[in-house]
Scaffold this motif. Sequence first.
Motif, PDB file in Angstrom:
ATOM      1  N   ASN A  96       0.802  -1.213   0.000  1.00 32.36           N
ATOM      2  CA  ASN A  96       0.000   0.000   0.000  1.00 32.36           C
ATOM      3  C   ASN A  96       0.844   1.277   0.000  1.00 32.36           C
ATOM      4  O   ASN A  96       0.303   2.378  -0.056  1.00 32.36           O
ATOM      5  CB  ASN A  96      -0.931   0.008   1.216  1.00 32.36           C
ATOM      6  N   SER A  97       2.160   1.107   0.064  1.00 32.90           N
ATOM      7  CA  SER A  97       3.042   2.278   0.029  1.00 32.90           C
ATOM      8  C   SER A  97       3.404   2.620  -1.409  1.00 32.90           C
ATOM      9  O   SER A  97       3.227   1.816  -2.334  1.00 32.90           O
ATOM     10  CB  SER A  97       4.311   2.021   0.842  1.00 32.90           C
ATOM     11  N   LEU A  98       3.912   3.812  -1.603  1.00 35.27           N
ATOM     12  CA  LEU A  98       4.280   4.247  -2.943  1.00 35.27           C
ATOM     13  C   LEU A  98       5.539   3.518  -3.414  1.00 35.27           C
ATOM     14  O   LEU A  98       6.509   3.384  -2.657  1.00 35.27           O
ATOM     15  CB  LEU A  98       4.534   5.757  -2.952  1.00 35.27           C
ATOM     16  N   PRO A  99       5.560   3.037  -4.655  1.00 38.70           N
ATOM     17  CA  PRO A  99       6.755   2.343  -5.160  1.00 38.70           C
ATOM     18  C   PRO A  99       7.999   3.220  -5.138  1.00 38.70           C
ATOM     19  O   PRO A  99       9.113   2.723  -4.973  1.00 38.70           O
ATOM     20  CB  PRO A  99       6.351   1.976  -6.596  1.00 38.70           C
ATOM     21  N   SER A 100       7.818   4.526  -5.295  1.00 37.74           N
ATOM     22  CA  SER A 100       8.967   5.430  -5.315  1.00 37.74           C
ATOM     23  C   SER A 100       9.608   5.576  -3.940  1.00 37.74           C
ATOM     24  O   SER A 100      10.798   5.884  -3.826  1.00 37.74           O
ATOM     25  CB  SER A 100       8.539   6.802  -5.832  1.00 37.74           C
ATOM     26  N   SER A 101       8.822   5.351  -2.882  1.00 36.82           N
ATOM     27  CA  SER A 101       9.353   5.425  -1.515  1.00 36.82           C
ATOM     28  C   SER A 101       8.653   4.366  -0.660  1.00 36.82           C
ATOM     29  O   SER A 101       7.806   4.695   0.178  1.00 36.82           O
ATOM     30  CB  SER A 101       9.142   6.822  -0.927  1.00 36.82           C
ATOM     31  N   PRO A 102       8.975   3.102  -0.890  1.00 34.34           N
ATOM     32  CA  PRO A 102       8.256   2.023  -0.216  1.00 34.34           C
ATOM     33  C   PRO A 102       8.520   1.986   1.285  1.00 34.34           C
ATOM     34  O   PRO A 102       9.603   2.339   1.759  1.00 34.34           O
ATOM     35  CB  PRO A 102       8.804   0.764  -0.901  1.00 34.34           C
ATOM     36  N   THR A 103       7.506   1.559   2.014  1.00 40.57           N
ATOM     37  CA  THR A 103       7.626   1.308   3.445  1.00 40.57           C
ATOM     38  C   THR A 103       7.788  -0.194   3.642  1.00 40.57           C
ATOM     39  O   THR A 103       7.089  -0.988   3.008  1.00 40.57           O
ATOM     40  CB  THR A 103       6.373   1.791   4.195  1.00 40.57           C
ATOM     41  N   TYR A 104       8.720  -0.596   4.505  1.00 39.00           N
ATOM     42  CA  TYR A 104       8.965  -2.018   4.719  1.00 39.00           C
ATOM     43  C   TYR A 104       8.409  -2.449   6.076  1.00 39.00           C
ATOM     44  O   TYR A 104       8.561  -1.762   7.083  1.00 39.00           O
ATOM     45  CB  TYR A 104      10.460  -2.325   4.623  1.00 39.00           C
ATOM     46  N   LEU A 105       7.758  -3.602   6.070  1.00 37.99           N
ATOM     47  CA  LEU A 105       7.151  -4.161   7.272  1.00 37.99           C
ATOM     48  C   LEU A 105       7.898  -5.420   7.678  1.00 37.99           C
ATOM     49  O   LEU A 105       8.318  -6.210   6.820  1.00 37.99           O
ATOM     50  CB  LEU A 105       5.681  -4.504   7.010  1.00 37.99           C
ATOM     51  N   ALA A 106       8.068  -5.624   8.967  1.00 38.12           N
ATOM     52  CA  ALA A 106       8.742  -6.823   9.481  1.00 38.12           C
ATOM     53  C   ALA A 106       7.706  -7.779  10.062  1.00 38.12           C
ATOM     54  O   ALA A 106       6.853  -7.375  10.858  1.00 38.12           O
ATOM     55  CB  ALA A 106       9.773  -6.449  10.539  1.00 38.12           C
ATOM     56  N   HIS A 107       7.763  -9.035   9.642  1.00 34.74           N
ATOM     57  CA  HIS A 107       6.903 -10.079  10.179  1.00 34.74           C
ATOM     58  C   HIS A 107       7.789 -11.181  10.766  1.00 34.74           C
ATOM     59  O   HIS A 107       8.859 -11.484  10.214  1.00 34.74           O
ATOM     60  CB  HIS A 107       6.007 -10.661   9.093  1.00 34.74           C
ATOM     61  N   PHE A 108       7.326 -11.801  11.830  1.00 33.05           N
ATOM     62  CA  PHE A 108       8.064 -12.906  12.447  1.00 33.05           C
ATOM     63  C   PHE A 108       7.218 -14.166  12.312  1.00 33.05           C
ATOM     64  O   PHE A 108       6.146 -14.277  12.907  1.00 33.05           O
ATOM     65  CB  PHE A 108       8.368 -12.580  13.910  1.00 33.05           C
ATOM     66  N   LEU A 109       7.717 -15.103  11.508  1.00 29.19           N
ATOM     67  CA  LEU A 109       6.930 -16.263  11.104  1.00 29.19           C
ATOM     68  C   LEU A 109       7.613 -17.553  11.520  1.00 29.19           C
ATOM     69  O   LEU A 109       8.836 -17.628  11.615  1.00 29.19           O
ATOM     70  CB  LEU A 109       6.721 -16.263   9.589  1.00 29.19           C
ATOM     71  N   LYS A 110       6.802 -18.594  11.721  1.00 27.22           N
ATOM     72  CA  LYS A 110       7.336 -19.931  11.989  1.00 27.22           C
ATOM     73  C   LYS A 110       6.351 -20.969  11.492  1.00 27.22           C
ATOM     74  O   LYS A 110       5.152 -20.696  11.338  1.00 27.22           O
ATOM     75  CB  LYS A 110       7.617 -20.134  13.485  1.00 27.22           C
ATOM     76  N   ASP A 111       6.878 -22.173  11.236  1.00 27.37           N
ATOM     77  CA  ASP A 111       6.042 -23.306  10.872  1.00 27.37           C
ATOM     78  C   ASP A 111       5.630 -24.050  12.128  1.00 27.37           C
ATOM     79  O   ASP A 111       6.449 -24.292  13.016  1.00 27.37           O
ATOM     80  CB  ASP A 111       6.793 -24.255   9.936  1.00 27.37           C
ATOM     81  N   SER A 112       4.363 -24.434  12.193  1.00 23.63           N
ATOM     82  CA  SER A 112       3.846 -25.227  13.296  1.00 23.63           C
ATOM     83  C   SER A 112       3.008 -26.345  12.700  1.00 23.63           C
ATOM     84  O   SER A 112       1.844 -26.142  12.337  1.00 23.63           O
ATOM     85  CB  SER A 112       3.003 -24.361  14.241  1.00 23.63           C
ATOM     86  N   LEU A 113       3.637 -27.541  12.563  1.00 22.83           N
ATOM     87  CA  LEU A 113       3.019 -28.672  11.855  1.00 22.83           C
ATOM     88  C   LEU A 113       2.681 -28.206  10.434  1.00 22.83           C
ATOM     89  O   LEU A 113       3.555 -27.831   9.702  1.00 22.83           O
ATOM     90  CB  LEU A 113       1.812 -29.177  12.627  1.00 22.83           C
ATOM     91  N   SER A 114       1.412 -28.189  10.045  1.00 19.86           N
ATOM     92  CA  SER A 114       1.078 -27.806   8.668  1.00 19.86           C
ATOM     93  C   SER A 114       0.654 -26.351   8.565  1.00 19.86           C
ATOM     94  O   SER A 114       0.134 -25.929   7.533  1.00 19.86           O
ATOM     95  CB  SER A 114      -0.057 -28.701   8.146  1.00 19.86           C
ATOM     96  N   TYR A 115       0.898 -25.579   9.619  1.00 18.06           N
ATOM     97  CA  TYR A 115       0.453 -24.188   9.649  1.00 18.06           C
ATOM     98  C   TYR A 115       1.655 -23.236   9.630  1.00 18.06           C
ATOM     99  O   TYR A 115       2.715 -23.551  10.166  1.00 18.06           O
ATOM    100  CB  TYR A 115      -0.377 -23.912  10.903  1.00 18.06           C
ATOM    101  N   THR A 116       1.441 -22.059   9.055  1.00 17.21           N
ATOM    102  CA  THR A 116       2.378 -20.949   9.191  1.00 17.21           C
ATOM    103  C   THR A 116       1.722 -19.927  10.100  1.00 17.21           C
ATOM    104  O   THR A 116       0.591 -19.489   9.831  1.00 17.21           O
ATOM    105  CB  THR A 116       2.685 -20.311   7.827  1.00 17.21           C
ATOM    106  N   ILE A 117       2.400 -19.561  11.175  1.00  9.71           N
ATOM    107  CA  ILE A 117       1.840 -18.624  12.141  1.00  9.71           C
ATOM    108  C   ILE A 117       2.836 -17.496  12.392  1.00  9.71           C
ATOM    109  O   ILE A 117       4.023 -17.624  12.105  1.00  9.71           O
ATOM    110  CB  ILE A 117       1.487 -19.314  13.472  1.00  9.71           C
TER     111      ILE A 117
END
Length: 227
Positions: A96-117
Amino acid sequence: MRITICLVAFLATMLVFSCKKKTNGTIPTPIDTVVTVTYPDYTAMKPGNYWIYQRYSLDSANGVPHALGTYDSCYVEKDTTINGKTYHKYIEADPNSLPSSPTYLAHFLKDSLSYTIDNHGAILFSSSNFKDTLRIRYSYPSAAHPDTIKVVELMGFRDAAITVDAGTFVTSTLRQLWLLPPSLPYGPVREIDVAYAKNIGIIKQGSGFYISAPNTYERRLHRYHLQ
C-alpha cells in the motif's frame, strides 16, 4: 508299582502340556515406534531468500490484469528467538506504500506442523486444513466509511496451477473474504487471495482495494532467489 508308573506318566504329560501352553500363549511385547510426520514447505523461510514482485491492477469486469510496471522486494533477513521459539524475520515491502518510496514491514513467522503462524499466534496459511475457518478479523476502512468490515480467512483452490511472470506453479491459496456492509459500494463480498507454491513461497498476493473503486490490486512473482 503300577499306580506309581501311571502317576509318573500323568505328571509328565501335565508338565509337557503346561510347557506347551505357556510357550504358545506368550505374546511378544510390542516395541513402541515414533512416526514422524513431515509437511511440505510453502514459505521457504530461509535467511537470504528473496522475492521480487510486479504490481498489477485487475479489471473488475473481467479480471484482466494490467501490469503497473512497479516492483516490490521481500526477503528473509534472519532467524530470531521470541519466547524461546525460533521465528524467521520476513521483511515485506508494504504493497500500500508508494513504489517510489516504499515502506517495509517486518513479520516474524514460523512453521507449526502444517500451519504458518506469526509471533502473535495468527494463522497465515495451512497446507492441510481446507475445511475450517482459520481466522476472523475486523477492519475499519476510514473515517469517511466507519462501518465495520468482517474478514474471514480460509484455505481454498488446493493444488491449482497459476501462471505469473516467473513461471507456472502448483499452488494452494489463502482466501480473504471481505464482507462489506450495505452502506459500502461494490459489495457484498470482495476477495483478496494469497497463493503459495511448494518450496517457493508466495507467488501471487492480493494487496487490497479501494472502497470507492471496483478494481483490485495484487503483486505477482517476477523473479526470486532461494538458498
